[in-house]
Design a protein around this motif. Structure first.
Motif, short mmCIF file in Angstrom:
data_model
loop_
_atom_site.label_atom_id
_atom_site.label_comp_id
_atom_site.label_asym_id
_atom_site.label_seq_id
_atom_site.Cartn_x
_atom_site.Cartn_y
_atom_site.Cartn_z
N HIS A 1 0.87 -1.18 0.00
CA HIS A 1 0.00 0.00 0.00
C HIS A 1 0.91 1.22 0.00
O HIS A 1 1.80 1.34 0.84
CB HIS A 1 -0.91 0.01 1.23
CG HIS A 1 -1.97 1.07 1.18
ND1 HIS A 1 -3.28 0.81 0.82
CD2 HIS A 1 -1.92 2.40 1.43
CE1 HIS A 1 -3.98 1.92 0.87
NE2 HIS A 1 -3.17 2.91 1.23
N VAL A 2 0.69 2.12 -0.95
CA VAL A 2 1.56 3.29 -1.12
C VAL A 2 0.97 4.49 -0.41
O VAL A 2 -0.22 4.80 -0.55
CB VAL A 2 1.76 3.60 -2.62
CG1 VAL A 2 2.56 4.88 -2.81
CG2 VAL A 2 2.46 2.43 -3.31
N GLY B 1 -2.74 0.15 -8.26
CA GLY B 1 -4.16 0.47 -8.29
C GLY B 1 -4.48 1.63 -7.36
O GLY B 1 -3.87 1.77 -6.29
N ALA B 2 -5.43 2.47 -7.77
CA ALA B 2 -5.78 3.66 -6.98
C ALA B 2 -6.29 3.30 -5.60
O ALA B 2 -6.10 4.05 -4.64
CB ALA B 2 -6.83 4.48 -7.72
N GLU B 3 -6.91 2.12 -5.46
CA GLU B 3 -7.48 1.73 -4.16
C GLU B 3 -6.40 1.41 -3.14
O GLU B 3 -6.69 1.32 -1.93
CB GLU B 3 -8.40 0.52 -4.34
CG GLU B 3 -7.70 -0.78 -4.69
CD GLU B 3 -7.33 -0.92 -6.16
OE1 GLU B 3 -6.79 -1.97 -6.54
OE2 GLU B 3 -7.59 0.04 -6.93
N VAL C 1 -7.92 8.00 -5.65
CA VAL C 1 -7.11 7.60 -4.50
C VAL C 1 -7.73 8.17 -3.22
O VAL C 1 -8.48 9.15 -3.26
CB VAL C 1 -5.65 8.08 -4.64
CG1 VAL C 1 -5.01 7.51 -5.88
CG2 VAL C 1 -5.59 9.61 -4.67
N ARG C 2 -7.44 7.55 -2.09
CA ARG C 2 -7.93 8.08 -0.81
C ARG C 2 -7.10 9.29 -0.41
O ARG C 2 -5.86 9.27 -0.47
CB ARG C 2 -7.84 7.01 0.27
CG ARG C 2 -8.18 7.55 1.67
CD ARG C 2 -8.35 6.46 2.70
NE ARG C 2 -7.26 5.50 2.72
CZ ARG C 2 -7.25 4.43 3.52
NH1 ARG C 2 -8.27 4.18 4.31
NH2 ARG C 2 -6.21 3.61 3.50
N VAL C 3 -7.77 10.37 -0.02
CA VAL C 3 -7.09 11.60 0.38
C VAL C 3 -7.46 11.91 1.83
O VAL C 3 -8.64 12.00 2.17
CB VAL C 3 -7.47 12.78 -0.53
CG1 VAL C 3 -6.79 14.06 -0.03
CG2 VAL C 3 -7.08 12.49 -1.97
#
Length: 370
Positions: A117-118, A183-185, A302-304
């Protein structure tokens, strides 16, 4: 409140530079012995595994430093693998320097593939630019701030003198590159609010499932920026250094890790010291670019965490038409020179004397004339 990541996640913090990375790395490393009881491991031998990240991204070392090798990266991978089913956190802003999709995909796969996870920390461009310019000067840059801004913002293709700047700080494109790999998730963006610097620790705690306030700022584990006068002193030294043909190894040992480090550790800028301030035209250009990046980041999915509006906000401080003239206190110059002299004991005597001649007879003479 952000839900913790699944156990066994490899949380990869890629910076980029000048977004509070030194502070978070210091907090994680200081809590290293406390993390395992909460199912988390910081798998590195030092606060910042810079050599491993540089090797992974196939990037060169900073000027005069020992070149990173695949052994550095392999060692970090072994430490990550040894964490087993525990969650691990790896942090280096130099991962943001990965240039192409193949390199990023290889890094992700070697760290654990679908378990990666980035995490990306972001600050406004208008605050990053002066900090990044003075950091480039600490690595040998000789160009003044106004000229550097012109090259970065007005001279297409905006790659000189520092091609790494936009690779790191076109944040929307940085996220796009890593989203293609994970992946954006599996990307979380944390918008850093400079009004609450300790607040940077809280999203890390939540994602890692740690108790609140376990991560704390560590005195000395911050990478303070140089003032305008300090940076100008160093920039003039860089000119003399290159003009006299001195080897890069001396720059690393005597200047960056000697004079500069001693000056940063022993001199605390006062409110009267001139900060590196950005002209109005560059502030407006940076805010416009920031607004465009915010829109593209929003489209990525993406989560912000935090307020994305901060990334395009214009500072309330009065803008400038030019760069003010720097003034440096004699004790600051003296401490910088002492730092170089102290480091000189560990390097070749003849080369050290040559650098001291340049430092003492040329740069300080210029400072006295200011």
């Amino acid at each position: 409140m952000t839900a913790p990541l699944p156990a066994g996640t490899r949380l990869l913090h890629i910076g980029p530079h000048k977004t509070g990375t030194t502070a978070i790395q210091g907090g994680l490393f200081a809590a290293k012995d406390l993390l395992p009881e909460h199912g988390v491991v910081f798998p590195a031998d030092s606060r910042h595994p810079m050599e491993a990240a540089l090797a992974a991204c196939a990037r060169p070392a900073m000027i005069g430093d020992t070149a990173p090798t695949e052994k550095h990266w392999t060692r970090l991978l072994e430490q990550v693998e040894a964490t087993g089913g525990k969650t691990s956190v790896i942090s280096s802003e130099f991962f943001a320097d990965a240039e192409d999709d193949d390199t990023i995909a290889r890094i992700v796969e070697q760290l654990g593939g679908e378990h990666v996870h980035v995490l990306v920390t972001l600050r406004p461009l208008v605050k990053i630019m002066p900090s990044q310019w003075q950091q480039y000067v600490q690595n040998g840059l000789r160009m003044g701030y106004d000229n550097w801004l012109t090259h970065m913002l007005r001279k297409a293709p905006y790659e000189q003198p520092n091609p790494s700047f936009w690779r790191r700080h076109r944040h929307d494109r940085l996220l796009e590159r890593w989203a293609r790999a994970v992946g954006a998730e599996r990307i979380t963006v944390v918008v850093v609010d400079d009004r609450d610097r300790e607040g940077l620790m809280r999203p890390f705690e939540q994602l890692l499932g740690l108790p609140g306030n376990l991560l704390q700022p560590v005195p000395g584990a911050t990478n303070r920026s140089l003032t305008l006068a300090e940076t100008e002193m160093l920039r003039n030294l860089n000119k003399e250094f290159r003009g006299n043909g001195l080897p890069d190894e001396l720059y690393s040992k005597l200047v960056r890790n000697g004079a500069v480090m001693h000056m940063k550790n022993t001199c605390s800028p006062s409110p009267e010291d001139v900060k590196i301030l950005t002209p109005e035209w560059a502030v407006e250009a940076a805010a416009e670019i920031g607004a465009g990046m915010v829109r593209r980041i929003g489209d990525l999915g993406v989560r912000v965490i935090g307020d994305p509006g901060l990334l395009s906000a214009v500072p309330k401080a009065p803008a400038l038409d030019g760069i003010p003239a720097p003034q440096i206190a004699p004790e600051v110059a003296a401490r910088a020179l002492y730092g170089a002299l102290a480091k000189a004991r560990t390097v070749h005597q003849t080369s050290s004397k040559e650098l001291m001649r340049v430092l003492g007879h040329r740069c300080l003479k210029k400072l006295r004339r200011r």
